[in-house]
Enzyme design. Structure first.
Site, mmCIF file in Angstrom:
data_model
loop_
_atom_site.group_PDB
_atom_site.id
_atom_site.type_symbol
_atom_site.label_atom_id
_atom_site.label_comp_id
_atom_site.label_asym_id
_atom_site.label_seq_id
_atom_site.Cartn_x
_atom_site.Cartn_y
_atom_site.Cartn_z
ATOM 1 N N GLU A 176 0.835 -1.406 0.095
ATOM 2 C CA GLU A 176 -0.506 0.063 -0.353
ATOM 3 C C GLU A 176 0.606 1.025 0.083
ATOM 4 O O GLU A 176 1.541 1.504 0.768
ATOM 5 C CB GLU A 176 -0.814 -0.044 1.389
ATOM 6 C CG GLU A 176 -2.491 0.801 1.084
ATOM 7 C CD GLU A 176 -3.149 0.341 2.618
ATOM 8 O OE1 GLU A 176 -3.699 1.654 3.493
ATOM 9 O OE2 GLU A 176 -3.164 -0.902 2.647
ATOM 10 N N ASP A 219 -4.986 9.710 8.873
ATOM 11 C CA ASP A 219 -3.634 9.443 9.107
ATOM 12 C C ASP A 219 -3.494 9.583 10.994
ATOM 13 O O ASP A 219 -3.837 11.258 11.177
ATOM 14 C CB ASP A 219 -2.600 10.199 8.042
ATOM 15 C CG ASP A 219 -3.365 9.580 7.079
ATOM 16 O OD1 ASP A 219 -3.787 8.195 6.915
ATOM 17 O OD2 ASP A 219 -3.020 10.386 6.221
ATOM 18 N N TYR A 269 -11.244 -3.214 2.853
ATOM 19 C CA TYR A 269 -10.843 -2.283 3.744
ATOM 20 C C TYR A 269 -11.390 -2.029 5.321
ATOM 21 O O TYR A 269 -12.061 -1.431 5.563
ATOM 22 C CB TYR A 269 -10.052 -1.242 3.761
ATOM 23 C CG TYR A 269 -8.718 -0.589 4.374
ATOM 24 C CD1 TYR A 269 -8.715 -0.824 5.542
ATOM 25 C CD2 TYR A 269 -7.532 -0.313 3.496
ATOM 26 C CE1 TYR A 269 -7.421 -0.444 6.754
ATOM 27 C CE2 TYR A 269 -6.126 0.234 4.885
ATOM 28 C CZ TYR A 269 -6.601 0.399 5.311
ATOM 29 O OH TYR A 269 -5.446 0.527 7.008
#
Length: 257
Positions: free
Chosen positions: A49, A60, A174
């Site tokens: 990734e 993030d 995911y």
């Protein structure tokens, strides 16, 4: 069937789970990223990734944010990363998934982005801030070009939404292990495991788990209940702060999965 699907099919036949490391493209520069991709391949990564640096991320944590800042400082852009993947195809055919935000894709243009990505050898894309309901045209264009569109399922996703997300995702699902940001501490309680079991029951695609996986012990536990393990912050931090011990650390993660 693209390389992501082929990889999961092979792993299933071998009774193995996917090791999916994340690194930030261009951290600290694209020359070093070539070394990192080859190191991950050598250590047994199944899919890589590749993060696209963005100045205003939503999901993030601090480690990934600092990596993005270093990459942006080095002048790394989405266009340069696509060219980077095209160049790295001389050395490896490992499946590569871009993780980006929608703003750079919108600026690039959806169709040009898809065409250039596929031509460069990119196999899939994750855009966390693109709700699948808003990305119907993008999904169709991408899937027509055999570019997997991987969407995120969260612990807070309703059963109805899980069903929808799994129906429009391709490549793999995911599963975000927590409602926090990347790099947070993982809590694998009974609810966590039952959520993953439900997503696997609904989805007709592999389910990989990411966010908060930082040790070989975490990876081993996740691998017992999911089809793949995604590890980002722990690898990014190790590569930047302790590069000499990174190889041993990554090998231990692979061995645990």
């Amino acid at each position: 069937m693209n390389k992501i699907e082929t990889t999961f099919k092979r792993l299933k036949a071998e009774n193995k789970k996917a090791f999916i490391p994340y690194i930030m493209a261009g951290d600290p520069d694209l020359e070093k990223t070539i070394e990192h991709v080859m190191l991950l391949t050598e250590c047994g990564a199944d899919i890589i990734e590749l993060g696209v640096p963005f100045s205003d991320p939503l999901a993030d944590g601090p480690t990934i944010q600092r990596a993005a800042e270093r990459a942006l400082k080095a002048g790394v852009t989405l266009r340069r990363i696509i060219q980077f993947v095209k160049n790295i195809r001389q050395y490896t055919q490992i499946p590569i998934v871009l993780m980006t935000y929608y703003n750079p894709v919108f600026k690039y243009g959806e169709l040009p982005f898809i065409k250039d990505s596929v031509a460069a050898g990119i196999d899939g894309v994750i855009i966390p801030d693109l709700p699948p309901e808003e990305g119907i045209d993008f999904i169709k264009l991408a899937q027509d070009a055999d570019l997997s569109t991987i969407f995120l399922v969260a612990p807070t996703s309703t059963r109805e939404r899980i069903k929808y997300i799994t129906s429009v995702s391709s490549g793999f699902i995911y599963y975000v292990s927590m409602t926090g940001i990347t790099g947070s501490k993982l809590d694998m309680d009974r609810t966590f495991k039952s959520h993953i079991a439900h997503v696997k029951k609904v989805a007709d695609k592999p389910v990989a788990v990411g966010f908060g996986v930082s040790t070989p012990e975490d990876a081993k536990t996740i691998a017992q209940i999911a089809d793949g393990v995604i590890i980002g912050s722990a690898i990014v931090k190790r590569l930047y702060e302790h590069p000499l011990s990174a190889k041993d650390f990554i090998k231990k993660l692979r061995e645990a999965i």
